[in-house]
Motif scaffolding. Sequence first.
Motif, PDB file in Angstrom:
ATOM      1  N   GLN A 183       0.837  -1.201   0.000  1.00 32.59           N
ATOM      2  CA  GLN A 183       0.000   0.000   0.000  1.00 32.59           C
ATOM      3  C   GLN A 183       0.876   1.257   0.000  1.00 32.59           C
ATOM      4  O   GLN A 183       0.580   2.220  -0.716  1.00 32.59           O
ATOM      5  N   CYS A 184       1.933   1.261   0.780  1.00 32.82           N
ATOM      6  CA  CYS A 184       2.854   2.391   0.807  1.00 32.82           C
ATOM      7  C   CYS A 184       3.464   2.611  -0.574  1.00 32.82           C
ATOM      8  O   CYS A 184       3.550   3.742  -1.045  1.00 32.82           O
ATOM      9  N   TYR A 185       3.856   1.544  -1.236  1.00 31.39           N
ATOM     10  CA  TYR A 185       4.439   1.662  -2.574  1.00 31.39           C
ATOM     11  C   TYR A 185       3.426   2.231  -3.561  1.00 31.39           C
ATOM     12  O   TYR A 185       3.755   3.079  -4.390  1.00 31.39           O
ATOM     13  N   ALA A 186       2.182   1.791  -3.442  1.00 33.64           N
ATOM     14  CA  ALA A 186       1.143   2.267  -4.353  1.00 33.64           C
ATOM     15  C   ALA A 186       0.826   3.746  -4.119  1.00 33.64           C
ATOM     16  O   ALA A 186       0.578   4.487  -5.069  1.00 33.64           O
ATOM     17  N   ILE A 187       0.842   4.177  -2.877  1.00 30.04           N
ATOM     18  CA  ILE A 187       0.490   5.561  -2.552  1.00 30.04           C
ATOM     19  C   ILE A 187       1.675   6.506  -2.730  1.00 30.04           C
ATOM     20  O   ILE A 187       1.540   7.579  -3.326  1.00 30.04           O
ATOM     21  N   GLU A 188       2.833   6.110  -2.222  1.00 29.21           N
ATOM     22  CA  GLU A 188       3.981   7.012  -2.185  1.00 29.21           C
ATOM     23  C   GLU A 188       5.002   6.769  -3.284  1.00 29.21           C
ATOM     24  O   GLU A 188       5.919   7.556  -3.457  1.00 29.21           O
ATOM     25  N   GLY A 189       4.896   5.665  -4.002  1.00 31.41           N
ATOM     26  CA  GLY A 189       5.835   5.377  -5.079  1.00 31.41           C
ATOM     27  C   GLY A 189       7.167   4.827  -4.604  1.00 31.41           C
ATOM     28  O   GLY A 189       8.112   4.735  -5.376  1.00 31.41           O
ATOM     29  N   MET A 190       7.251   4.461  -3.346  1.00 35.88           N
ATOM     30  CA  MET A 190       8.473   3.863  -2.797  1.00 35.88           C
ATOM     31  C   MET A 190       8.085   2.891  -1.683  1.00 35.88           C
ATOM     32  O   MET A 190       7.033   3.028  -1.072  1.00 35.88           O
ATOM     33  N   TYR A 191       8.944   1.910  -1.480  1.00 34.01           N
ATOM     34  CA  TYR A 191       8.717   1.021  -0.352  1.00 34.01           C
ATOM     35  C   TYR A 191       9.189   1.717   0.917  1.00 34.01           C
ATOM     36  O   TYR A 191      10.124   2.520   0.893  1.00 34.01           O
ATOM     37  N   PRO A 192       8.536   1.442   2.044  1.00 35.56           N
ATOM     38  CA  PRO A 192       8.933   2.111   3.287  1.00 35.56           C
ATOM     39  C   PRO A 192      10.356   1.725   3.688  1.00 35.56           C
ATOM     40  O   PRO A 192      10.801   0.606   3.429  1.00 35.56           O
ATOM     41  N   PRO A 193      11.080   2.643   4.314  1.00 33.42           N
ATOM     42  CA  PRO A 193      12.473   2.358   4.683  1.00 33.42           C
ATOM     43  C   PRO A 193      12.628   1.336   5.797  1.00 33.42           C
ATOM     44  O   PRO A 193      13.639   0.644   5.878  1.00 33.42           O
ATOM     45  N   ASP A 194      11.608   1.242   6.682  1.00 30.33           N
ATOM     46  CA  ASP A 194      11.690   0.279   7.786  1.00 30.33           C
ATOM     47  C   ASP A 194      10.300   0.035   8.360  1.00 30.33           C
ATOM     48  O   ASP A 194       9.320   0.653   7.945  1.00 30.33           O
ATOM     49  N   VAL A 195      10.233  -0.865   9.320  1.00 27.59           N
ATOM     50  CA  VAL A 195       8.956  -1.228   9.931  1.00 27.59           C
ATOM     51  C   VAL A 195       8.410  -0.076  10.779  1.00 27.59           C
ATOM     52  O   VAL A 195       7.191   0.116  10.856  1.00 27.59           O
ATOM     53  N   ALA A 196       9.282   0.701  11.377  1.00 25.63           N
ATOM     54  CA  ALA A 196       8.830   1.848  12.175  1.00 25.63           C
ATOM     55  C   ALA A 196       8.029   2.821  11.313  1.00 25.63           C
ATOM     56  O   ALA A 196       7.054   3.417  11.784  1.00 25.63           O
ATOM     57  N   TYR A 197       8.410   2.975  10.064  1.00 28.87           N
ATOM     58  CA  TYR A 197       7.662   3.827   9.141  1.00 28.87           C
ATOM     59  C   TYR A 197       6.253   3.283   8.949  1.00 28.87           C
ATOM     60  O   TYR A 197       5.283   4.043   8.935  1.00 28.87           O
ATOM     61  N   LEU A 198       6.135   1.974   8.814  1.00 29.83           N
ATOM     62  CA  LEU A 198       4.815   1.352   8.674  1.00 29.83           C
ATOM     63  C   LEU A 198       3.989   1.528   9.946  1.00 29.83           C
ATOM     64  O   LEU A 198       2.778   1.729   9.879  1.00 29.83           O
ATOM     65  N   GLU A 199       4.636   1.464  11.078  1.00 26.64           N
ATOM     66  CA  GLU A 199       3.928   1.656  12.343  1.00 26.64           C
ATOM     67  C   GLU A 199       3.398   3.088  12.465  1.00 26.64           C
ATOM     68  O   GLU A 199       2.266   3.308  12.877  1.00 26.64           O
ATOM     69  N   ASN A 200       4.222   4.054  12.083  1.00 27.19           N
ATOM     70  CA  ASN A 200       3.846   5.463  12.217  1.00 27.19           C
ATOM     71  C   ASN A 200       2.834   5.912  11.173  1.00 27.19           C
ATOM     72  O   ASN A 200       1.906   6.651  11.494  1.00 27.19           O
ATOM     73  N   LYS A 201       3.002   5.498   9.934  1.00 29.37           N
ATOM     74  CA  LYS A 201       2.180   6.021   8.837  1.00 29.37           C
ATOM     75  C   LYS A 201       1.010   5.114   8.442  1.00 29.37           C
ATOM     76  O   LYS A 201       0.019   5.593   7.914  1.00 29.37           O
ATOM     77  N   TYR A 202       1.136   3.808   8.672  1.00 29.47           N
ATOM     78  CA  TYR A 202       0.133   2.872   8.158  1.00 29.47           C
ATOM     79  C   TYR A 202      -0.542   2.030   9.240  1.00 29.47           C
ATOM     80  O   TYR A 202      -1.270   1.095   8.939  1.00 29.47           O
ATOM     81  N   GLY A 203      -0.289   2.339  10.485  1.00 28.42           N
ATOM     82  CA  GLY A 203      -1.037   1.728  11.571  1.00 28.42           C
ATOM     83  C   GLY A 203      -0.695   0.294  11.919  1.00 28.42           C
ATOM     84  O   GLY A 203      -1.500  -0.393  12.549  1.00 28.42           O
ATOM     85  N   ILE A 204       0.475  -0.173  11.537  1.00 29.90           N
ATOM     86  CA  ILE A 204       0.872  -1.528  11.930  1.00 29.90           C
ATOM     87  C   ILE A 204       1.177  -1.514  13.433  1.00 29.90           C
ATOM     88  O   ILE A 204       1.960  -0.697  13.914  1.00 29.90           O
TER      89      ILE A 204
END
Length: 94
Positions: A44-65
């Motif tokens: 989902q991050c790749y589809a929205i932002e055009g890049m894969y997230p740099p780490d899991v913390a990014y997914l926790e902060n921005k995508y609610g993991i």
Amino acid sequence: MVLPVTLFLLLFLFLLFGIQNIATGSDRESLKILKDAVVRATIQCYAIEGMYPPDVAYLENKYGIVYDHNRYIVHYEIFAGNILPDITVVDIGR
């Protein structure tokens, strides 16, 4: 008197192993659900932002993991900006 006691012990052992088997299946399912959630959020991050997230913390902060850091280790390794990262989830116990 021996037959009722033996029957009770057999039923008790059957119940004990059944509960243990259910708990093991539940742990495996929790692990699979967490890995699927991390992969979905990464895509989902790749589809929205055009890049894969740099780490899991990014997914926790921005995508609610959200997951229990004391129970699971999420290994997230990026190869390149346009290749799906290698995601491994390990259950380290309770």
